[in-house]
Design a protein around this motif. Sequence first.
Motif, short mmCIF file in Angstrom:
data_model
loop_
_atom_site.label_atom_id
_atom_site.label_comp_id
_atom_site.label_asym_id
_atom_site.label_seq_id
_atom_site.Cartn_x
_atom_site.Cartn_y
_atom_site.Cartn_z
N LEU A 21 0.83 -1.21 0.00
CA LEU A 21 0.00 0.00 0.00
C LEU A 21 0.86 1.26 0.00
N ARG A 22 1.97 1.22 0.74
CA ARG A 22 2.86 2.38 0.81
C ARG A 22 3.43 2.73 -0.57
N ARG A 23 3.66 1.72 -1.39
CA ARG A 23 4.30 1.94 -2.67
C ARG A 23 3.32 2.15 -3.81
N ILE A 24 2.07 1.74 -3.64
CA ILE A 24 1.13 1.82 -4.75
C ILE A 24 -0.03 2.78 -4.49
N LEU A 25 -0.71 2.63 -3.35
CA LEU A 25 -1.95 3.37 -3.11
C LEU A 25 -1.79 4.56 -2.19
N LEU A 26 -0.97 4.44 -1.16
CA LEU A 26 -0.83 5.48 -0.14
C LEU A 26 0.64 5.86 0.04
N PRO A 27 1.23 6.56 -0.92
CA PRO A 27 2.66 6.86 -0.84
C PRO A 27 3.02 8.03 0.07
N LEU A 28 2.05 8.80 0.50
CA LEU A 28 2.34 10.00 1.27
C LEU A 28 2.73 9.66 2.71
N ASP A 29 3.83 10.21 3.16
CA ASP A 29 4.29 9.99 4.53
C ASP A 29 3.28 10.47 5.56
N ALA A 30 2.58 11.56 5.25
CA ALA A 30 1.64 12.15 6.21
C ALA A 30 0.50 11.19 6.55
N VAL A 31 0.09 10.38 5.57
CA VAL A 31 -1.00 9.42 5.82
C VAL A 31 -0.58 8.41 6.88
#
Length: 304
Positions: A21-31
Motif C-alpha cells: 500500500l505504501r508503494r502503490i496506493l498510499l505513498p504520502l508519509d503524512a498518511v
Amino acid sequence: MNLWLDAFVPAFALLGLGALLRRILLPLDAVWAGMEKLIYWVLLPSLILSALAALDPASLPLGAMAFTIWGALAIGTLISVLLSRSMGHGHAAMTSILQGGIRFNNLMGFAIVGAIFGAEGISFGAVATGIIVPFVQSVTTLAFAMDGSRGRPKPLTILRQLILNPLIIACILGFTIAALGGFPPGVKPTIQTLGRASVALGLLCVGAALSWESFTDRVPTQALTGVLKLVGMPAITYGLGTFAGLPPLPLAAAVIFMALPTAATSYVMARAMGGDAKLMAAITTTEHIASILTLPFWVMLVLG
C-alpha cells in the motif's frame, strides 16, 4: 496446521500489504504518520487497557513474570551495549543496537497470541506488555539522553517522557481498573472496539515503515543484533521463566512477546532523538523478515 496458518499468515500478510500500500496506493508519509499517531496514542492503549481491566490481579503470577521478563531485558541490555562496543560503534549506533535488542513489536504479539490462545492469550499478552514497556522505555530514553554531545541528561525531562508515555499510562490504568472490579457499564465495549482496530492498522503501518533498501548496511551488526533479539532474548526468557515456575500460558506469552522483532517505531525514535536512523531501519527490516522463521519455532516450543 490450521492453527499455525491462522496465527502467522494474517500477521505477515498484513505486513506485506502495508508495504504494498505504501508503494502503490498510499505513498504520502503524512498518511502513515497520522495512522501511527492514532495507534500509539489511542488504539493500542485501548487494547492494553481493555485486556488488563478484565483480569483478576490477585490470580496473576505477576512476580514470576516480572522476574522473568525484567531479568531477560536486563541481560539483553548488557549484551547490546557490549556488542556495540566490541564492534567499535559510536553512541548513535549503540542506541539502534539497543532498540533492536530489547524493543518489541507488540502488535504482532497480540495478533499471534490472540489467534492461538484467544482472549486469555491477549490478556496475558497485555500483562507481558505492561511489564516490558516501563523497562524498555526507561532504558532507551536514558540511552539517548546519555549522548555526551547533547549535554548532560535532564532527569525531569526523562521523567516527563516516561510519565506521558501512553502505553505506560494504559498499563497503570488497566491494573488499577482491574483492582477496582472492572469498567463501569457501557465503557468496556467502547474501549474493546478501539483496541481491536489497533492490530490490523498497526501491522499495516509496520509493513509500510520497512525499508527494503537497507539490507547492505552494516550486515554483521544487523545479523548479531537479530540473533540477540530473535534467538537470545526468548531463550533467556524461557530459561528464567522455567526457573521461576511460570505456568504454561504466562510462560508462552512471555516467550512469544520477547521473541518478537523490534518495534517499527524504533526508527521514528532514532530519527527524533539523534540515533542512527539508517542502521535502525536496517535492523527493523531484517528482524521482521527473519522472524518469519524464528517465531514459529518459539511458538512450537512453548506449546510443547
